[in-house]
Design a protein around this motif. Structure first.
Motif, PDB file in Angstrom:
ATOM      1  N   ASP A 231       0.830  -1.209   0.000  1.00 52.14           N
ATOM      2  CA  ASP A 231       0.000   0.000   0.000  1.00 52.14           C
ATOM      3  C   ASP A 231       0.860   1.252   0.000  1.00 52.14           C
ATOM      4  OD1 ASP A 231      -1.327  -2.303   1.286  1.00 52.14           O
ATOM      5  OD2 ASP A 231      -3.024  -0.965   1.590  1.00 52.14           O
ATOM      6  N   VAL A 232       1.826   1.301   0.948  1.00 54.81           N
ATOM      7  CA  VAL A 232       2.615   2.524   1.070  1.00 54.81           C
ATOM      8  C   VAL A 232       3.570   2.683  -0.114  1.00 54.81           C
ATOM      9  CG1 VAL A 232       2.357   2.725   3.561  1.00 54.81           C
ATOM     10  CG2 VAL A 232       4.264   1.392   2.647  1.00 54.81           C
ATOM     11  N   CYS A 233       3.995   1.571  -0.712  1.00 54.65           N
ATOM     12  CA  CYS A 233       4.862   1.668  -1.887  1.00 54.65           C
ATOM     13  C   CYS A 233       4.127   2.294  -3.071  1.00 54.65           C
ATOM     14  CB  CYS A 233       5.390   0.285  -2.280  1.00 54.65           C
ATOM     15  SG  CYS A 233       6.669  -0.373  -1.182  1.00 54.65           S
ATOM     16  N   VAL A 234       2.905   1.834  -3.335  1.00 54.82           N
ATOM     17  CA  VAL A 234       2.174   2.408  -4.466  1.00 54.82           C
ATOM     18  C   VAL A 234       1.692   3.821  -4.140  1.00 54.82           C
ATOM     19  CG1 VAL A 234       1.517   0.136  -5.322  1.00 54.82           C
ATOM     20  CG2 VAL A 234      -0.054   1.357  -3.805  1.00 54.82           C
ATOM     21  N   THR A 235       1.532   4.123  -2.857  1.00 55.46           N
ATOM     22  CA  THR A 235       1.108   5.471  -2.472  1.00 55.46           C
ATOM     23  C   THR A 235       2.226   6.482  -2.653  1.00 55.46           C
ATOM     24  OG1 THR A 235      -0.480   4.583  -0.870  1.00 55.46           O
ATOM     25  CG2 THR A 235       0.140   6.884  -0.628  1.00 55.46           C
ATOM     26  N   ILE A 236       3.442   6.138  -2.228  1.00 57.53           N
ATOM     27  CA  ILE A 236       4.536   7.100  -2.386  1.00 57.53           C
ATOM     28  C   ILE A 236       4.874   7.308  -3.864  1.00 57.53           C
ATOM     29  CG2 ILE A 236       5.536   6.718  -0.094  1.00 57.53           C
ATOM     30  CD1 ILE A 236       7.467   5.436  -3.016  1.00 57.53           C
TER      31      ILE A 236
END
Length: 344
Positions: free
Chosen positions: A26-31
């Motif tokens: 989640d945080v990888c695709v968000t950043i």
């Protein structure tokens, strides 16, 4: 502009999504939704990342990583991809599957080896779930130990938040095992590793380090424990004699007051919950876990897999953003030091 003008250094970072059922993807695709002054290469599975981006309603363009191409700043909505072994079983957010441990370890292996052979300048890791990797039959006690076994070095855990750096002499030990683990050899290794990292990674010429005592009131002159007098104090004095700027052992309950912190570059806590509650109270969600003492640069988030938040869109990507910024800064500091050394 002259054709021989020096081009700015663009760090190339390997980004590992960690436990696939957690918030790492989640945080990888968000950043990836915003631009970064580094070349970000996610080491993972394309199908998993696209699936998680779709679940979060985010657009994501994944481009094959070409190690021969020059590093370029990452553009918003894009990530380069180094394909890992795909998960062996279907990934459901929030549901751990031991069969996917091989996928997790492969991402770490590829990122670490890429740092060792020069394809990457640093690696940034999202959280893994140690228990599920162990349940899959792999001896795995954490990122730090895995990376140390693969690339060598004597790792020390250093967490940094705005205004505070805390290193740990011991990490994931039961509290009853901590006193036996505190030895003169351990303290010398950890303190010298920390001091060197403050110089090399953060550009601090003469680092100032506060060393915590083990017992309440730092032993109260031996009335509340002998470790300060028999072990910690002599170790600190020996290193002071070698020129290190150390103060301690100090009572841990007063080390973190503003006046003391204004006069230090890092605090050495002797066990996990002596130093980290203070740091996480100060900067949770903005703190960074830095492994110093390795032969590579590695930063990570300050939180766990947060299985209950995976796929919901409620995961905070602030710590991963901070870990990326820290990896960029350290990589640039290393490049600056290397260039200075070459010109001497």
């Amino acid at each position: 502009m002259p054709t021989n003008a020096r081009q700015p250094f663009i760090p190339r970072l390997a980004l590992t999504p960690g436990e696939p059922a957690g918030i790492g993807p989640d945080v990888c695709v968000t950043i990836a939704q915003q631009a970064h002054p580094a070349d970000l290469v996610v080491v993972g599975d394309a199908a998993l990342l696209r699936e998680r981006a779709d679940a979060l309603g985010l657009s994501l363009a994944l481009m094959p990583f070409d190690p021969t191409a020059p590093a370029r700043p990452q553009q918003a909505g894009q990530l380069k991809l180094l394909q890992s072994l795909p998960p062996a079983a279907r990934v459901h957010p929030g549901i751990l599957t031991p069969a996917n441990a091989t996928h997790v370890l492969d991402t770490l292996t590829q990122a670490c080896d890429g740092c060792r052979d020069g394809r990457f300048d640093a690696m940034v890791t999202a959280p893994v779930q140690k228990s599920v990797i162990n349940e899959a039959g792999f001896a795995f006690s954490g990122h730090t130990e895995f990376l140390a076994a693969r690339c060598g070095g004597h790792p020390v855990m250093l967490l940094a938040a705005p205004g505070l750096r805390v290193a740990l002499a011991t990490t994931h030990l039961p509290l009853r095992a901590v006193p036996d683990a505190i030895t003169p050899a351990l303290l010398e290794r950890v303190i010298t590793t920390l001091e060197r990292a403050l110089r090399q990674d953060f550009g601090i010429d003469a680092p100032r380090i506060l060393v915590c005592g083990l017992n309440p009131h730092a032993g109260e002159g031996g009335h509340l424990g002998q470790e300060e007098q028999s072990l910690i104090g002599p170790a600190v004095q020996a290193l002071q004699a070698r020129g290190l700027r150390l103060t301690g052992p100090l009572p841990a309950d007063t080390v973190f007051v503003p006046d003391r912190l204004a006069q230090t570059d890092a605090v050495l806590a002797l066990y996990h919950d002596q130093g980290l509650p203070v740091l996480k109270h100060l900067g949770f969600g903005r703190a960074v876990n830095i492994t110093v003492g390795l032969s590579i640069i590695r930063t990570s988030v300050d939180h766990g897999t947060a299985l209950d938040l995976a796929g919901t869109g409620r995961a905070d990507h602030g710590s991963l953003e901070a870990a990326i910024d820290t990896a960029i800064a350290i990589a640039k500091q290393h490049r600056k030091a290397h260039a200075s050394h070459q010109h001497q």
